[in-house]
Design an enzyme around this catalytic site. Structure first.
Site, PDB file in Angstrom:
ATOM      1  N   GLY A  65      15.384  -4.783   0.050  1.00 52.98           N
ATOM      2  CA  GLY A  65      16.230  -5.480  -0.912  1.00 52.98           C
ATOM      3  C   GLY A  65      15.446  -6.291  -1.934  1.00 52.98           C
ATOM      4  N   ASP A  72      24.847  25.505  17.722  1.00 53.17           N
ATOM      5  CA  ASP A  72      26.300  25.632  17.702  1.00 53.17           C
ATOM      6  C   ASP A  72      26.937  24.438  17.001  1.00 53.17           C
ATOM      7  OD1 ASP A  72      28.613  26.962  18.150  1.00 53.17           O
ATOM      8  OD2 ASP A  72      28.865  26.251  20.218  1.00 53.17           O
ATOM      9  N   PHE A  89       0.814  -1.206   0.000  1.00 51.61           N
ATOM     10  CA  PHE A  89       0.000   0.000   0.000  1.00 51.61           C
ATOM     11  C   PHE A  89       0.858   1.271   0.000  1.00 51.61           C
ATOM     12  CE2 PHE A  89      -2.104   3.563   1.968  1.00 51.61           C
ATOM     13  CZ  PHE A  89      -3.208   3.687   1.140  1.00 51.61           C
ATOM     14  N   LYS A 118      21.743   7.846  35.463  1.00 52.15           N
ATOM     15  CA  LYS A 118      22.085   7.544  36.845  1.00 52.15           C
ATOM     16  C   LYS A 118      22.437   8.795  37.619  1.00 52.15           C
ATOM     17  CE  LYS A 118      24.526   4.154  39.266  1.00 52.15           C
ATOM     18  NZ  LYS A 118      25.792   3.928  39.763  1.00 52.15           N
TER      19      LYS A 118
END
Ligand SMILES: *[C@@H]1O[C@H](CO)[C@@H](O)[C@H](O)[C@H]1NC(C)=O
Ligand SMILES: *[C@@H]1O[C@H](CO)[C@@H](O)[C@H](O)[C@H]1NC(C)=O
Ligand SMILES: *[C@@H]1O[C@H](CO)[C@@H](O)[C@H](O)[C@H]1NC(C)=O
Ligand SMILES: *[C@@H]1O[C@H](CO)[C@@H](O)[C@H](O)[C@H]1NC(C)=O
Length: 617
Positions: A162, A441, A132, A312
């Site tokens: 592929g 930057d 589709f 952490k």
């Protein structure tokens, strides 16, 4: 008597058949489960209803990010690129065309079985493709789901990248009655929003009655047609490029999500000064519903590692231990240290007290091409951020590195991949949230390279790794002002948007091609030269662009064929230079979006990998 009636019936049948025009498909083409057991259905392709077994026909196609040059579209449609360029009055087949520009595709249309078709083939590029989406999105309704399923052996749930698909394109030849009134060609037109039979017929200079009739309507009724379906336009002459148009740019993401930058508390804190990059940007008013509905595109999702994987809160003691008490040995630059946490090399950066904003933003970023933030530690009014370690240092250093070991890795393949990595990182930042994040930057100092030369965007200059335990006192000095990367509107009025990042990216891409700095000193007269200005001024004249590009290419990228001649990469370099130039448009709205850049670079990478010469590099 008997034979006569047979002949009569036959004549009647043939006349009826040749007079019947094509039937409009309506939204039937949107289904993937159509059948035509009781006779040809417009939900597949146009029916063979003319005496001609084959004819010249035309299709319409609108440029999209992956298919935005004459070259790529000619491949997609299996047509000759010179013919395609000529009929569309385009001189340069590699020029990137504006998005949603209509092109006329000349094809040979043949009757095969019950249906007319122009053949092409398509290699599935991503895991998200379905019959589709290939019919509706890639081919823009020029083929249908049902006919793709019929023409290919693959089950619809068993499509993989592929696989090569046969794609029959919807075309048709004029019927006898159309030929009788001077119709020579049928053009398969793609209906879009706000199209009407009136408008389409006006554009192609035919009567709306003829247009309606050619599609099986007995009279003009504007409610009969739907977007993403096709209409046949009967023409007595070849269509002209002047009949095409470029659809109004779709709501431009970057405009919608433009943010005016506010520099995070960087100046106040000396410690923070290196960490200016990620700006928290002022939100423009977008209602909350929209924000929750907004989803990341699939290819971006793919790049995101599992969110908050190891984030952490570290104890200060842990970091002290990891960095040998922030020893000189471990110092990379001013307030940046290398450390070892649970066997993993990390970078620890000391910042001022107001790093919270940055932590909050970076904690959310979790993408392969954005530097990873492992955790954070607060201690004595300082904030320590723990990042992943990038063995190959910054892109700037890598490009300047003249050592022999680095020479070997100076290949086109690596450079294109680095460019694509940066582009994907920026694409993610720009699309991650609403409003978009702007890096502001981007420069080759803030792009870091891993051991296997994968690039990640960061916002501080890291020292080059000292892999084998050398003392890292050769800390690189990244200029705080990133001269040579700023877009004109930023220099003039401080305007920050995703398009200022695009501009800076364009400069980085030029550095990848030329191996030169964004601002470098000319060998001849010792003067400072802005790389982007130099490239734009020397490329200027399209005719000789290719010759000039040869002279811009970084000499280290020269490759010698085993048979002794130099491999010509001019074509490849020219495509990359053109992409950069499209990022460097002075007018920000004319610059490409990161989505378009990623698509284009992927195409270039694919072509480069498939071309023979590249495989040796
Ligand atoms: C195809 O399937 C859809 C949903 O399963 C259904 O609504 C539709 O009517 C079907 N179309 C045909 C032509 O069978
Ligand atoms: C083709 O394009 C050029 C400019 O690019 C224009 O001058 C010329 O009129 C165009 N020709 C046609 C047939 O549209
Ligand atoms: C088109 O492709 C079909 C296979 O799908 C093949 O049988 C047919 O010969 C092709 N037609 C042309 C004109 O190449
Ligand atoms: C078909 O493609 C168009 C354009 O790419 C898209 O806007 C539309 O949503 C698609 N239709 C469906 C049902 O996905």
């Amino acid at each position: 008597m008997f034979p006569f009636s047979i002949i009569f019936m036959l004549v009647l049948f043939l006349t009826l058949k040749s007079h019947a025009q094509q039937m409009y498909s309506g939204n039937l083409v949107m289904d993937c489960n159509n059948t035509d057991e009781t006779g040809p259905s417009p939900a597949f392709l146009y029916t063979c209803n003319s005496i001609k077994p084959s004819c010249s026909a035309f299709l319409m196609f609108r440029t999209q990010p992956l298919y935005n040059t004459v070259m790529t579209i000619s491949k997609l449609m299996s047509v000759d690129h010179t013919g395609l360029a000529r009929i569309n009055n385009i001189t340069d087949s590699n020029k990137i065309l504006p998005l949603n520009k209509e092109l006329i595709i000349p094809v040979t249309c043949s009757c095969l079985g019950e249906y007319y078709q122009a053949n092409t083939s398509f290699v599935i590029p991503t895991i998200y493709d379905t019959y589709f989406t290939i019919a509706n999105s890639t081919y823009e309704a020029l083929t249908t789901c049902s006919s793709l399923m019929r023409n290919n052996i693959y089950n619809q749930y068993d499509l993989h990248p592929g696989q090569k698909l046969q794609v029959p394109l919807r075309c048709a030849c004029p019927t006898v009655s159309q030929t009788a009134v001077g119709v020579k060609y049928l053009l398969t037109y793609l209906i879009t929003w706000k199209d009407s039979i009136q408008k389409i017929s006006k554009r192609f200079k035919i009567s709306s009655q003829d247009l309606a009739l050619a599609n099986g309507f007995s009279h003009v009724n504007e409610d009969d047609i739907f977007p993403f379906t096709t209409l046949l336009v009967p023409l007595s002459n070849e269509p002209l490029s002047s009949m095409t148009r470029t659809l109004g740019q779709k709501q431009n993401m970057s405009r919608k999500y433009i943010i005016i930058g506010a520099i995070a508390g960087s100046v106040s804190s000396v410690l923070c000064s290196l960490f200016v990059g990620y700006l928290l940007l002022k939100r423009n008013r977008v209602n909350a519903c929209k924000m929750t509905k907004w989803e990341l595109p699939k290819d971006i999702q793919l790049g995101i590692a599992s969110v908050d994987q190891d984030f952490k809160i570290y104890r200060f003691g842990e970091l002290e231990e990891a960095s040998d008490g922030f020893s000189l040995q471990n110092r990379l630059s001013d307030s940046v240290y290398k450390g070892c946490l649970k066997g993993k090399t990390v970078v620890i950066k000391q910042m001022g007290p107001n790093a919270n904003k940055e932590v909050k933003i970076l904690q959310k970023f979790n993408h392969f091409n954005v530097i990873g933030l492992y955790g954070v530690c607060e201690h004595d009014r300082s904030c320590f951020l723990v990042y992943e370690f990038m063995e190959n240092g910054s892109l700037k250093e890598w490009l300047q590195d003249k050592t022999l070991t680095s020479q070997e890795s100076q290949t086109w393949t690596n450079r294109i991949r680095i460019g694509l990595d940066v582009a994907k990182g920026l694409q993610y930042l720009h699309n991650f949230a609403n409003p978009a994040y702007v890096h502001k930057d981007i420069n080759s100092c803030n792009i870091l390279l891993s051991k296997d030369l994968r690039a990640k965007i960061s916002n501080f200059g890291l020292a080059r790794s000292t892999e084998k335990g050398q003392i890292a006192n050769s800390s690189i000095k990244c200029p705080l002002e990133s001269k040579g990367y700023h877009a004109p509107e930023y220099i003039e009025s401080g305007i920050v948007s995703t398009k200022t990042d695009v501009y800076a990216f364009g400069v980085v891409l030029l550095e990848l091609i030329t191996g030169k700095n964004a601002v470098y000193v000319n060998d001849d007269d010792g003067e400072e030269v802005m790389l982007c200005e130099m490239v734009i001024s020397s490329i200027g004249d399209e005719k000789h662009a290719k010759d000039k590009v040869d002279y811009l290419i970084d000499p280290r990228l020269q490759a010698i064929h085993p048979l002794g001649f130099t491999i010509d990469h001019g074509e490849l370099a020219l495509r990359l230079v053109k992409l950069s130039v499209a990022c460097l448009e002075p007018e920000s709205s004319r610059r490409l979006s990161m989505n378009e850049i990623v698509s284009t670079l992927m195409m270039i990478q694919m072509d480069a990998q498939s071309s023979d010469t590249m495989s040796m590099v």
